[in-house]
Design an enzyme around this catalytic site. Structure first.
Site, PDB file in Angstrom:
ATOM      1  CB  ALA A 122      46.552  38.731   8.007  1.00 37.81           C
ATOM      2  CG  ASN A 180      46.818  33.123   1.411  1.00 37.89           C
ATOM      3  OD1 ASN A 180      47.051  31.879   1.148  1.00 37.89           O
ATOM      4  ND2 ASN A 180      47.296  34.270   0.703  1.00 37.89           N
ATOM      5  CG  HIS A 210      41.847  37.584  10.536  1.00 39.80           C
ATOM      6  ND1 HIS A 210      41.153  36.935   9.380  1.00 39.80           N
ATOM      7  CD2 HIS A 210      42.566  38.486   9.992  1.00 39.80           C
ATOM      8  CE1 HIS A 210      41.752  37.404   8.376  1.00 39.80           C
ATOM      9  NE2 HIS A 210      42.461  38.555   8.491  1.00 39.80           N
TER      10      HIS A 210
END
Length: 259
Positions: A122, A180, A210
């Site tokens: 991601a 993760n 993020h």
């Protein structure tokens, strides 16, 4: 390249649609390892694959590489056997926070000459981080992840709340389904104990955000990724699913960008 997939959830379905339905050149999913053939039997007729419940039969089928699209438990229980026979594309990278497992897999890779490929999931910028750290001169790597509050905590809040601050290894222990990306970031850079993570529950956002900050002798880098969910499953990042497809496609390219 013939592909075997472990798991039959959202990411596996995405890959089946994009590879088998869309007829990607030189890519084909042939086999899928599941726990219940009856539950997923429709995949055989819809996508022209064969289902297996036995790991050895799955590995001995007509496949060149295995994609793990299941969960951390599957990685811990199955991957040591898989890597003895096939290359692997691994998406549940949180399993590698287990140092004993990481050491075992590293030794098996050396012994059996097969590779483990880790998609960026991601986030992005891992090629920049690896290049910047080629001489071991990256001094700090931090990840700040903001997620909708309801996906992280059960309490009602009106303002953003930090629910975790620490290193990557502790982050994955406390939030195994949510960070993760911190593990793949750590493996690409300064390690799971030196990579810092801040996890924020934010009641005012609907997407995962993020932000990665890197500092070292090369200079500084900051990048931010706002993730949309997979259309068929809001709990899965669209970019994480696409990163697996991108990894498989790059393996077939004669000219490879980055790295």
């Amino acid at each position: 390249m013939n592909i075997g997939v472990i798991g039959a959830g959202a990411i596996a379905t995405f890959l089946l649609k994009e590879i088998n339905q869309s007829q990607h050149e030189n890519l084909r999913i042939k086999s899928i390892l599941v726990r219940n053939k009856e539950k997923y039997g429709v995949l055989e007729s819809n996508f022209g694959v064969k289902l297996f419940t036995d790991l050895n039969a799955f590995l001995d089928s007509e496949i060149d590489i295995v994609v793990e699209a299941a969960n951390i438990h599957a990685v811990k229980t199955l991957l040591p056997s898989v890597i003895k026979k096939k290359d692997v594309v691994l998406i549940s990278v949180g399993a590698l926070a287990d140092e004993a497992l990481l050491t075992e897999l590293s030794n098996l890779v050396k012994e059996y000459k097969n590779a483990i490929h880790l998609p960026s999931g991601a986030i992005g910028g891992l090629d920049l981080l690896q290049n910047a750290n080629a001489l071991g001169k990256v001094s700090s790597v931090s990840l700040t992840t903001r997620k909708p509050a309801s996906s992280l905590i059960n309490e009602d809040i009106n303002e953003a709340k930090v629910v975790f601050e620490g290193n990557a290894i502790d982050a994955i222990k406390q939030f195994p389904k949510n960070v993760n990306v911190s593990i793949v970031l750590a493996l690409a850079g300064v390690g799971i104990e030196k990579t810092t993570v801040c996890l924020v529950a934010d009641p005012h956002i609907e997407k995962n955000i993020h932000q990665v900050d890197i500092k070292g002798e090369f200079g500084e880098a900051t990048f931010s990724i706002t993730n949309l969910p997979l259309p068929d499953n809001p709990k899965t990042s669209y970019l994480a699913a696409m990163s697996i497809l991108g990894t498989l496609k790059r393996m077939n390219n004669s000219i490879r960008i980055g790295g």
